[in-house]
Design an enzyme around this catalytic site. Sequence first.
Site, short mmCIF file in Angstrom:
data_model
loop_
_atom_site.label_atom_id
_atom_site.label_comp_id
_atom_site.label_asym_id
_atom_site.label_seq_id
_atom_site.Cartn_x
_atom_site.Cartn_y
_atom_site.Cartn_z
CB THR A 155 5.24 -5.00 -6.51
OG1 THR A 155 5.81 -5.51 -7.72
CG2 THR A 155 4.05 -4.12 -6.87
CE LYS B 38 -3.44 1.97 -6.75
NZ LYS B 38 -3.01 1.37 -8.04
NE ARG C 245 -1.67 3.24 -13.46
CZ ARG C 245 -1.52 1.92 -13.56
NH1 ARG C 245 -2.01 1.27 -14.59
NH2 ARG C 245 -0.90 1.24 -12.61
CD GLN D 33 8.13 0.41 -1.48
OE1 GLN D 33 6.91 0.53 -1.47
NE2 GLN D 33 8.79 -0.09 -2.50
CB ALA E 103 -0.92 -0.02 1.22
CG ASN F 272 -4.34 0.14 -11.78
OD1 ASN F 272 -3.62 0.01 -10.81
ND2 ASN F 272 -4.68 -0.86 -12.56
NE ARG G 9 -29.49 18.78 11.89
CZ ARG G 9 -29.67 19.85 12.68
NH1 ARG G 9 -30.73 20.60 12.52
NH2 ARG G 9 -28.82 20.14 13.59
C1 UD1 Z 1 0.81 -5.33 -10.50
C2 UD1 Z 1 1.60 -6.53 -11.01
C3 UD1 Z 1 0.90 -7.12 -12.25
C4 UD1 Z 1 -0.53 -7.49 -11.89
C5 UD1 Z 1 -1.28 -6.32 -11.26
C6 UD1 Z 1 -2.59 -6.82 -10.69
C7 UD1 Z 1 3.94 -6.13 -10.49
C8 UD1 Z 1 5.26 -5.70 -11.03
N1 UD1 Z 1 2.94 -6.14 -11.36
O1 UD1 Z 1 0.85 -4.35 -11.52
O2 UD1 Z 1 1.59 -8.26 -12.70
O3 UD1 Z 1 -1.20 -7.95 -13.04
O4 UD1 Z 1 -0.53 -5.73 -10.17
O5 UD1 Z 1 -3.38 -5.78 -10.17
O6 UD1 Z 1 3.84 -6.42 -9.32
N2 UD1 Z 1 3.19 -0.68 -4.45
C9 UD1 Z 1 3.98 -0.48 -3.35
N3 UD1 Z 1 5.26 -0.05 -3.54
C10 UD1 Z 1 5.77 0.17 -4.78
C11 UD1 Z 1 4.95 -0.05 -5.90
C12 UD1 Z 1 3.66 -0.48 -5.70
O7 UD1 Z 1 3.56 -0.68 -2.21
O8 UD1 Z 1 6.95 0.55 -4.85
C13 UD1 Z 1 1.79 -1.13 -4.23
C14 UD1 Z 1 0.77 -0.16 -4.77
O9 UD1 Z 1 0.39 0.76 -3.76
C15 UD1 Z 1 -0.38 -1.07 -5.16
C16 UD1 Z 1 0.29 -2.40 -5.46
O10 UD1 Z 1 1.60 -2.33 -4.93
O11 UD1 Z 1 -1.30 -1.26 -4.10
C17 UD1 Z 1 0.35 -2.69 -6.96
O12 UD1 Z 1 1.07 -1.65 -7.60
P1 UD1 Z 1 0.68 -1.13 -9.05
O13 UD1 Z 1 1.64 -0.07 -9.42
O14 UD1 Z 1 -0.76 -0.83 -9.10
O15 UD1 Z 1 0.98 -2.43 -9.93
P2 UD1 Z 1 0.39 -2.80 -11.34
O16 UD1 Z 1 1.07 -2.02 -12.38
O17 UD1 Z 1 -1.08 -2.72 -11.30
CA CA Z 2 -2.60 -2.07 -9.83
#
Ligand code: UD1
Ligand code: CA
Length: 457
Positions: free
Chosen positions: A79, A21, A14, A73, A8, A224, A329
């Site tokens: 991720t 988000k 986006r 983080q 998170a 997203n 109310r």
């Molecule tokens: C990710 C997956 C993708 C999958 C999709 C499903 C990866 C590289 N890709 O892509 O394969 O199909 O989710 O929904 O994992 N986050 C962090 N720290 C970071 C980056 C992200 O905590 O440095 C968290 C975000 O807050 C979010 C989640 O990880 O809750 C997913 O990140 P997001 O950037 O939405 O990944 P996707 O591009 O959707």
């Molecule tokens: Ca996502």
Amino acid sequence: MVAVAILAAGRGTRMKSDLPKVLHSLGGRSLVERVLNSCFSIQPSRRIVIVGYRGDLVRESLQSDTDVEFVEQTQQLGTGHAVQQILPHLEGFEGNLLVLNGDVPLLRPQTIKMLLQTHTENGNAATILTAHLPNPKGYGRVFCDGQNLLKQIVEDRDCTPAQKQNRRINAGVYCFHWPSLAEVLPRLKAENDQQEYYLTDAVNYLEPVMAVDVEDYQEILGINDRKQLATAYQILQTRVKDDWMAAGVTLIDPDSITIDDTVQLEPDVVIEPQTHLRGQTVIQAGSRIGPGSLIENSQLGEKVTVFYSVVTDSVVAAGTRIGPYAHLRGHVNVGTGCRIGNFVEMKNTTLGDKTNVAHLSYLGDATLGNRVNIGAGTITANYDGVNKHPTHIGSNTKVGSNSVLVAPVTLGEDVTVAAGSVVTEDVPKDCLVIARSRQSVKHGWRIKSQKDETAGG
Ligand code: UD1
Ligand code: CA
């Protein structure tokens, strides 16, 4: 033993929002709260939320859940990098780690159970949840052999045109044998289009990794952008409404009705069009709500009717009729068999049984007994510009139309207030009170100028 980690930390660019988000609300609960709830039934030994962008807000929003641990983080480098941050916190942990993206709020608890079961039964290093999507754009694509053993996950932006044809996608829900994952996490490289450390690459290093399909692909919708948030709301609403109809609730024109999944309904409740039920609302059997009503955080007894009205933070007992155009109310407590009619507003007020407030009234900070009748247009003047004051009205009392009860004031039982009274002092029981100037009639009186003209004519 299962620990849960929820990712998170991302901003969610986006969404084009100041708010992280995962704090965006979906049907009255934040995305991250929904993800936490979805893994409640597996009774994890630890629950870790990885926070980063506006982490203070995320922590604050979850502070009532005291068992949640937060890991920071500081830079959002992907991720995989996010999960690397928990390495020091899970040192020596021998169990499985369930990793969930914080933006996948519609997962059903049984899906998570099924994933965990497949994982342990097969002794996998990792098990990932997959789905076949009609439109897989934006998701990582999953490539498996015939036995559902994983060969590779490739992010959408890193896919070749041929790979993009694959509609099997990574849901962002993983179960890892933690010691195996801990070993490969330090090896991740940011060699991809986004130059991020991908958790999906860790999956590529492990063996055996199994993919399990979710039955209903709507569960794994990742949020997203605002459009996906709206789509998720629709899916959630359809689920909630289908469940209530199956449980014996009538919804007239379900598409025009919204019901939070925190609401409780009993059989034979009828919900009419353009009605919205929110928060911790409970509605008992045989009640009829709507059309055009909003009920929020309120408890309604059996056979209550609410017609074109708004009820917030209130309790209404059986058989009471409300509306049209009434507004309870907040902190209003209504007894059984009452009638609250057109253009009546109430706040912080208690009504006994069979009491009527039928037209054009305001009652604030008032306590009314049983069988009281409040005449049309009566109001409590409860605010002196600085403080709020209480009004007490005993049982069987009748307040004539267009009266003002200037608080603090107490009317005893069986009192009759003459219409148009301004009551400023307490009235004992069994009385008639007339608090207005007496009508006087002057015979032969006319406006002077007219009289003069007539006289001079
Ligand atoms: C990710 C997956 C993708 C999958 C999709 C499903 C990866 C590289 N890709 O892509 O394969 O199909 O989710 O929904 O994992 N986050 C962090 N720290 C970071 C980056 C992200 O905590 O440095 C968290 C975000 O807050 C979010 C989640 O990880 O809750 C997913 O990140 P997001 O950037 O939405 O990944 P996707 O591009 O959707
Ligand atoms: Ca996502």
